[in-house]
Design a protein around this motif. Structure first.
Motif, PDB file in Angstrom:
ATOM      1  N   HIS A   1      -9.959  14.320  43.266  1.00 34.92           N
ATOM      2  CA  HIS A   1      -8.719  15.061  43.520  1.00 34.92           C
ATOM      3  C   HIS A   1      -7.789  15.075  42.309  1.00 34.92           C
ATOM      4  O   HIS A   1      -6.582  15.288  42.437  1.00 34.92           O
TER       5      HIS A   1
ATOM      6  N   LEU B   1      -6.561  12.831  40.352  1.00 41.63           N
ATOM      7  CA  LEU B   1      -5.496  11.833  40.321  1.00 41.63           C
ATOM      8  C   LEU B   1      -5.835  10.762  39.286  1.00 41.63           C
ATOM      9  O   LEU B   1      -6.988  10.617  38.860  1.00 41.63           O
TER      10      LEU B   1
ATOM     11  N   THR C   1      -1.815   8.687  45.497  1.00 41.77           N
ATOM     12  CA  THR C   1      -2.977   8.652  46.380  1.00 41.77           C
ATOM     13  C   THR C   1      -2.550   8.731  47.836  1.00 41.77           C
ATOM     14  O   THR C   1      -3.147   9.456  48.645  1.00 41.77           O
TER      15      THR C   1
ATOM     16  N   LYS D   1      -1.630  12.261  48.639  1.00 37.86           N
ATOM     17  CA  LYS D   1      -2.804  13.112  48.834  1.00 37.86           C
ATOM     18  C   LYS D   1      -3.453  12.845  50.178  1.00 37.86           C
ATOM     19  O   LYS D   1      -3.909  13.774  50.865  1.00 37.86           O
TER      20      LYS D   1
ATOM     21  N   GLN E   1      -2.882  14.574  53.820  1.00 36.06           N
ATOM     22  CA  GLN E   1      -3.654  15.694  54.379  1.00 36.06           C
ATOM     23  C   GLN E   1      -4.478  15.251  55.586  1.00 36.06           C
ATOM     24  O   GLN E   1      -4.830  16.068  56.433  1.00 36.06           O
TER      25      GLN E   1
END
Length: 354
Positions: free
Chosen positions: A91, A93, A103, A106, A109
Motif C-alpha cells: 500500500h 507506506l 498503517t 489505511k 478501510q
C-alpha cells in the motif's frame, strides 16, 4: 485395531476472558445448528462487546488480506512484523513493521472486521476422527489410514489460524469444547464448500477445516527471501499480493538459491518417506508410504519444484514456522500452504534468494 478415536462429548479449557451469550441464543438452537452436518461455524450472539486487542485485530485483518502473521496470537513477534511490512509495501507506506499512524489509517478501510468471533462448534467438525496417540515413528505413522489431528483443540487452532494456548486465553476455565458448544476465537471467516466435480481427494473439506477460500488471486511469481524469512507472491504486474512467514533450509541443508518453477501442486498428498534423503535419520530405517493428513511431514500441500526432492509445503507444527530449520525445503503453516496452492499453477516461477 481401531486407529481413530473421538474426544469425549466435551472438554474444559482454561482462560481469562468470559464469552457472553445472548439469552435469545438458546442451547437447543445451538444444538440444531451444530447437528446439521455442516463444517460451517454458526455465529453466537454476545450480550456485551468484546475487548479488541489492537495487535490481535491487526493480525486478523492482515490474515484476511493475505499478509499472514503466521499464528494469530496477539503477540508482536517477527512474523507479525513481517506481515505488517508486507501490507505496508503493498500500500506504498513506509515499511516500519509497526502499527504506526499511517498503517492504522489505511486499515480503517477494514474497520468492520472484528478481532474475534463467538462461534458454535458444528458436530461434523467436532466428530473428527482424531488420532490421540499420534506416533512419532514413520513406520507407525504408515499404519494409520490418515495423519489427522490429535484432538479437537488442535483442529480448532488450525481452523482459526492460532494456537491451542490462544484459544485457552480467549475463554474461561469453565468453557466446554465440543459439538454445539460456544467458543471465542480469532475472526477467520467460514468458506463455501467446493463443487463435487472440483473436490478431488477431499480438498474442499480441507479448505473448510482451514478457513481458506478456494478462490484466490493468481500469483505470477514467488520470491522466497531467506534474509526476511518470508515467501512473497506477486501478480503479473509485479504487485505484492501475499506474504507468508516460512521456514527455509538450515546449515546442513541450505536453501537452494536460484530460480526454479512450480512443476505441480499436490493437495492432500501421500508422502513417500525415504530415510536416505535425511542426514539425521538412521540408515536402518525403511522407506514408508504415509497417507495424507494435516499432521503428515508435508502437511496438506506439496508444491513440487523442478529441483529434485525440493518443494514448498505445509507443516504439522505451525508454531515453529520462522523459528526452526528444515531439510532445505520451504515450510509454511497448513493454512498458508493451502492458500498458496490456490494461487499458483505449473510453470509459476519461484525465486529463492538470500
Amino acid at each position: 485395531m481401531k486407529i481413530f478415536a473421538c474426544l469425549p462429548a466435551f472438554i474444559l479449557i482454561a482462560g481469562c476472558n468470559s464469552p457472553s451469550e445472548s439469552p435469545n441464543d438458546k442451547p437447543a438452537e445451538r444444538a440444531a445448528a451444530a447437528d446439521s452436518g455442516t463444517l460451517r461455524f454458526t455465529d453466537a450472539k454476545a450480550t456485551t462487546p468484546f475487548a479488541e486487542p489492537p495487535v490481535l485485530r491487526a493480525q486478523v485483518i492482515l490474515a484476511q488480506l493475505g499478509f499472514s502473521p503466521g499464528v494469530i496470537d496477539g503477540k508482536e513477534g517477527q512474523s507479525y512484523v513481517a506481515a505488517l511490512r508486507g501490507f505496508q509495501a503493498a500500500h506504498d507506506l513506509d515499511e516500519s513493521g509497526k502499527l504506526d499512524d499511517a498503517t492504522l489509517a489505511k486499515m480503517q478501510q477494514w474497520n468492520n472486521v472484528a478481532a474475534m468471533r463467538l462461534v458454535v462448534i458444528p458436530a461434523a467438525f467436532a466428530a473428527g476422527p482424531f488420532v490421540p496417540d499420534f506416533p512419532d515413528d514413520a513406520a507407525d505413522q504408515a499404519k494409520l489410514p490418515a495423519l489427522g489431528y490429535r484432538n479437537l483443540m488442535e483442529a480448532l487452532a488450525e481452523r482459526f489460524h492460532t494456537t491451542p494456548e490462544t484459544i485457552v486465553a480467549l475463554n474461561t476455565p469453565e468453557t466446554p469444547v465440543g459439538a454445539g458448544k460456544v467458543l471465542r476465537v480469532p475472526n477467520i471467516p467460514d468458506v463455501d464448500p467446493l463443487a463435487p466435480a472440483d473436490d478431488a481427494r477431499g480438498w474442499g473439506a480441507t479448505l473448510q477445516k482451514l478457513g481458506v477460500a478456494a478462490t484466490q488471486p493468481a500469483a505470477d511469481k514467488l520470491v522466497v527471501d531467506k534474509s526476511e524469512g518470508v515467501l512473497k507472491a506477486y501478480d503479473a504486474d509485479g504487485k505484492l499480493i501475499a506474504l507468508f512467514p516460512a521456514t527455509m533450509g538450515s546449515h546442513r541443508d541450505p536453501l537452494p538459491i536460484g530460480t526454479w518453477k512450480i512443476q505441480g501442486v499436490s493437495r492432500n498428498p501421500d508422502f513417500h518417506y525415504n530415510p536416505k534423503l535425511f542426514w539425521d535419520v538412521s540408515e536402518n530405517k525403511e522407506a514408508q508410504l504415509l497417507q495424507p493428513g494435516p499432521n503428515g511431514p508435508v502437511g496438506v500441500v506439496w508444491l513440487d519444484l523442478n529441483k529434485p526432492h525440493y518443494g514448498i509445503h505445509g507443516t504439522n507444527e505451525p508454531h515453529t514456522i520462522g523459528r526452526a530449520e528444515s531439510h532445505g525445503c520451504v515450510r509454511l503453516t497448513n493454512w498458508d500452504a493451502a492458500r498458496l496452492a490456490q494461487m499458483v499453477k505449473p510453470g509459476t516461477a519461484a525465486v529463492f534468494q538470500n
